[in-house]
Design an enzyme around this catalytic site. Structure first.
Site, PDB file in Angstrom:
ATOM      1  N   ARG A   1      -9.850  16.772   7.047  1.00 20.75           N
ATOM      2  CA  ARG A   1     -10.574  17.154   5.811  1.00 20.75           C
ATOM      3  C   ARG A   1     -11.962  17.697   6.141  1.00 20.75           C
ATOM      4  O   ARG A   1     -12.626  17.185   7.042  1.00 20.75           O
ATOM      5  CB  ARG A   1     -10.733  15.928   4.903  1.00 20.75           C
TER       6      ARG A   1
ATOM      7  N   HIS B   1     -12.337   3.734  -0.109  1.00 21.80           N
ATOM      8  CA  HIS B   1     -12.412   2.718   0.958  1.00 21.80           C
ATOM      9  C   HIS B   1     -13.211   1.500   0.496  1.00 21.80           C
ATOM     10  O   HIS B   1     -13.778   0.763   1.318  1.00 21.80           O
ATOM     11  CB  HIS B   1     -13.108   3.255   2.228  1.00 21.80           C
TER      12      HIS B   1
ATOM     13  N   GLU C   1      -8.189  -4.420   5.538  1.00 24.44           N
ATOM     14  CA  GLU C   1      -8.023  -4.158   4.107  1.00 24.44           C
ATOM     15  C   GLU C   1      -6.916  -5.022   3.502  1.00 24.44           C
ATOM     16  O   GLU C   1      -7.025  -5.463   2.362  1.00 24.44           O
ATOM     17  CB  GLU C   1      -7.741  -2.669   3.886  1.00 24.44           C
TER      18      GLU C   1
ATOM     19  N   ILE D   1     -11.835   4.807  14.458  1.00 25.88           N
ATOM     20  CA  ILE D   1     -12.851   5.455  15.300  1.00 25.88           C
ATOM     21  C   ILE D   1     -14.081   4.555  15.457  1.00 25.88           C
ATOM     22  O   ILE D   1     -14.577   4.348  16.573  1.00 25.88           O
ATOM     23  CB  ILE D   1     -13.277   6.805  14.672  1.00 25.88           C
TER      24      ILE D   1
ATOM     25  N   ARG E   1      -2.663  -2.030  -3.403  1.00 24.99           N
ATOM     26  CA  ARG E   1      -3.825  -1.159  -3.210  1.00 24.99           C
ATOM     27  C   ARG E   1      -3.670   0.041  -4.151  1.00 24.99           C
ATOM     28  O   ARG E   1      -2.683   0.763  -4.086  1.00 24.99           O
ATOM     29  CB  ARG E   1      -3.869  -0.668  -1.773  1.00 24.99           C
TER      30      ARG E   1
ATOM     31  N   ASN F   1       0.856  -1.182   0.000  1.00 25.98           N
ATOM     32  CA  ASN F   1       0.000   0.000   0.000  1.00 25.98           C
ATOM     33  C   ASN F   1       0.896   1.237   0.000  1.00 25.98           C
ATOM     34  O   ASN F   1       1.418   1.639   1.032  1.00 25.98           O
ATOM     35  CB  ASN F   1      -0.884  -0.049   1.258  1.00 25.98           C
TER      36      ASN F   1
HETATM   37  P1  ADP Z   1      -6.549   5.605   8.695  1.00 29.34           P
HETATM   38  O1  ADP Z   1      -7.611   6.270   7.883  1.00 29.34           O
HETATM   39  O2  ADP Z   1      -5.280   6.417   8.779  1.00 29.34           O
HETATM   40  O3  ADP Z   1      -6.336   4.145   8.361  1.00 29.34           O
HETATM   41  P2  ADP Z   1      -7.522   4.609  11.238  1.00 29.34           P
HETATM   42  O4  ADP Z   1      -8.596   3.728  10.753  1.00 29.34           O
HETATM   43  O5  ADP Z   1      -6.308   4.007  11.839  1.00 29.34           O
HETATM   44  O6  ADP Z   1      -7.127   5.691  10.161  1.00 29.34           O
HETATM   45  O7  ADP Z   1      -8.178   5.562  12.338  1.00 29.34           O
HETATM   46  C1  ADP Z   1      -7.482   6.586  12.994  1.00 29.34           C
HETATM   47  C2  ADP Z   1      -8.417   7.235  13.995  1.00 29.34           C
HETATM   48  O8  ADP Z   1      -8.907   6.221  14.874  1.00 29.34           O
HETATM   49  C3  ADP Z   1      -7.797   8.311  14.852  1.00 29.34           C
HETATM   50  O9  ADP Z   1      -8.618   9.460  14.868  1.00 29.34           O
HETATM   51  C4  ADP Z   1      -7.769   7.711  16.241  1.00 29.34           C
HETATM   52  O10 ADP Z   1      -8.085   8.631  17.196  1.00 29.34           O
HETATM   53  C5  ADP Z   1      -8.855   6.673  16.201  1.00 29.34           C
HETATM   54  N1  ADP Z   1      -8.476   5.584  17.105  1.00 29.34           N
HETATM   55  C6  ADP Z   1      -7.575   4.636  16.881  1.00 29.34           C
HETATM   56  N2  ADP Z   1      -7.450   3.832  17.963  1.00 29.34           N
HETATM   57  C7  ADP Z   1      -8.283   4.317  18.901  1.00 29.34           C
HETATM   58  C8  ADP Z   1      -8.621   3.949  20.234  1.00 29.34           C
HETATM   59  N3  ADP Z   1      -8.057   2.901  20.821  1.00 29.34           N
HETATM   60  N4  ADP Z   1      -9.532   4.700  20.873  1.00 29.34           N
HETATM   61  C9  ADP Z   1     -10.124   5.755  20.273  1.00 29.34           C
HETATM   62  N5  ADP Z   1      -9.844   6.158  19.016  1.00 29.34           N
HETATM   63  C10 ADP Z   1      -8.952   5.452  18.347  1.00 29.34           C
END
Ligand code: ADP
Length: 396
Positions: A240, A179, A383, A331, A90, A7
């Site tokens: 964003r 996505h 993914e 999230i 990807r 990726n």
């Molecule tokens: P990406 O789009 O970069 O793949 P992710 O799916 O990893 O993003 O999501 C990142 C978001 O998820 C961040 O805003 C982070 O705060 C939230 N996040 C990740 N782990 C936790 C957690 N344990 N508790 C709360 N929020 C989390």
């Protein structure tokens, strides 16, 4: 089969080596700061994780270091590169050309290049990754898995913008959505968890991470999604803006004496919950801020949740009903507050949250009440595994 999933981002490269027979991760890692200086973090399952600074002038150099790390006699996962049966890449934008994953050949590369305009930061990096794998592992098949492909089933009413039609005809300006690998993977898994045939279900997948998007999946097919021509549209995200009145761009440009490009940069990098809160793009920081009484953190979270709720209502209407909702990504999998707030007052749609079950983090769980007409689940996305599965299906 052993599949190397790659990726490539604009300055990063994430990878996983997956054994498709057991669907287990043999090794994984990340190259960062490509073209700036370069850092590799690698973990072979069962061995110690390490980080090294390495000179990475381009993505090809990064791929070379990844392959070296995989075959390292002490810290690697395999004896030689011959053990890698295929690579899955990807690819961010497949335009209207790709509704499915494909085995990569010269023609496919040309078609991906033709989509570069639609994702100028991502597609060129993806192509360099492909080129590097083809050169460094000649004979090993490469498969392209597109972020946009799953959404190619959207009907014209969902993907057409209300602008002069000639812009669609000339430049292919339309909603594409992103996505897709995650929306596809999670919707299938949601149907399995519900114990029902996906062909008979109306589902909503909320992929909420740094980049967030929601999709409406009817009968297993994406019929609408929140991201658009680019991943800037839809929900407000980490940095964003998501959907705004398009006239705001000109307004800010005039008031602040900025170019359209500069405003675009603000909408991509300084907006969303980060811009709203002035604190962070990370939802952990925002929830901590809110709990400490920071009102702008609360507002940022609530604007985000309000938009999630609005799209759930919109997509229930678009599909003429709703059977299940999945929350996924960083999230969606981890933040109970977001799930609770987004589903608040949706009892009229048959959505009833079980507050106790909703405290779950990062694992599959039913979080709606037993009598909720709509089942709500937390479904962790994967993914890389989805890309590996697609790759195996095509090269087998
Ligand atoms: P990406 O789009 O970069 O793949 P992710 O799916 O990893 O993003 O999501 C990142 C978001 O998820 C961040 O805003 C982070 O705060 C939230 N996040 C990740 N782990 C936790 C957690 N344990 N508790 C709360 N929020 C989390």
């Amino acid at each position: 089969m052993k599949v190397l999933v790659i990726n490539c981002g604009s300055s990063s490269l994430k990878y996983q080596l997956i054994d498709s027979a057991t669907e287990s991760v043999l090794a994984k890692g990340l190259c960062e700061r490509i073209t700036i200086d370069g850092r590799l973090t690698h973990t072979t399952t069962g061995k110690e994780k390490y980080t090294v600074d390495l000179d990475m002038p381009d993505h090809k150099a990064a791929v070379k270091y990844v392959l070296d790390a995989l075959v390292d006699p002490e810290t690697g996962a395999i004896g030689s590169l011959d053990e890698i049966d295929a690579c899955g890449h990807r690819i961010v934008h497949g335009g209207e050309k790709f509704a499915q994953s494909v085995v990569i050949n010269d023609e496919v590369i040309k078609a991906i290049e033709e989509c570069n305009d639609l994702a100028p930061l991502h597609n060129p990096a993806n192509l360099i990754g492909i080129d590097a794998c083809r050169k460094l592992m000649p004979g090993t098949p490469n498969v392209a898995v597109f972020d946009t492909a799953f959404h190619q089933t959207m009907p014209d009413v969902a993907y057409t913008y209300g602008i002069p039609y000639k812009y669609y005809e000339e430049y292919k300006i339309r909603r594409y959505g992103f996505h897709g690998t995650s929306h596809s993977f999670v919707s299938k898994r949601l149907a399995e968890l519900m114990g029902k045939d996906i062909r008979n279900l109306k589902l909503i997948v909320c992929h909420l991470g740094n980049g967030s998007s929601i999709s409406a999946v009817k009968g297993g097919k994406s019929v609408d999604t929140t991201m658009g021509l680019t991943p800037l549209a839809g929900l407000p995200m980490g940095t964003r803006s998501g959907d705004i009145d398009p006239a705001i761009i000109d307004f800010i440009a005039e008031k602040e004496n900025l170019s359209i490009k500069e405003v675009n940069n603000i909408l991509n990098k300084e907006s969303g919950v980060y811009g709203l809160s002035g604190v962070s793009s990370d939802f952990r920081d925002l929830t901590a801020g809110m709990e400490a009484g920071n009102d702008r953190c609360r507002l940022a979270l609530d604007v985000f949740c309000y938009n999630v709720k609005k799209y759930i209502g919109a997509y229930a209407a678009a599909m003429g009903g709703l059977d299940g909702i999945a929350f996924t990504a960083g999230i969606g999998e981890n933040t109970a507050y977001v799930r609770e707030k987004s589903l608040e007052d949706l009892g009229f749609l048959g959505i009833n949250l079980n507050n106790e079950a909703n405290s779950v983090r990062g694992e599959e769980a039913l979080i709606s009440t037993d009598d909720s007409k709509v089942q709500v689940w937390v479904v962790p996305t994967n993914e890389e595994l989805a890309i590996a599965r697609e790759t195996v299906a095509l090269v087998k």
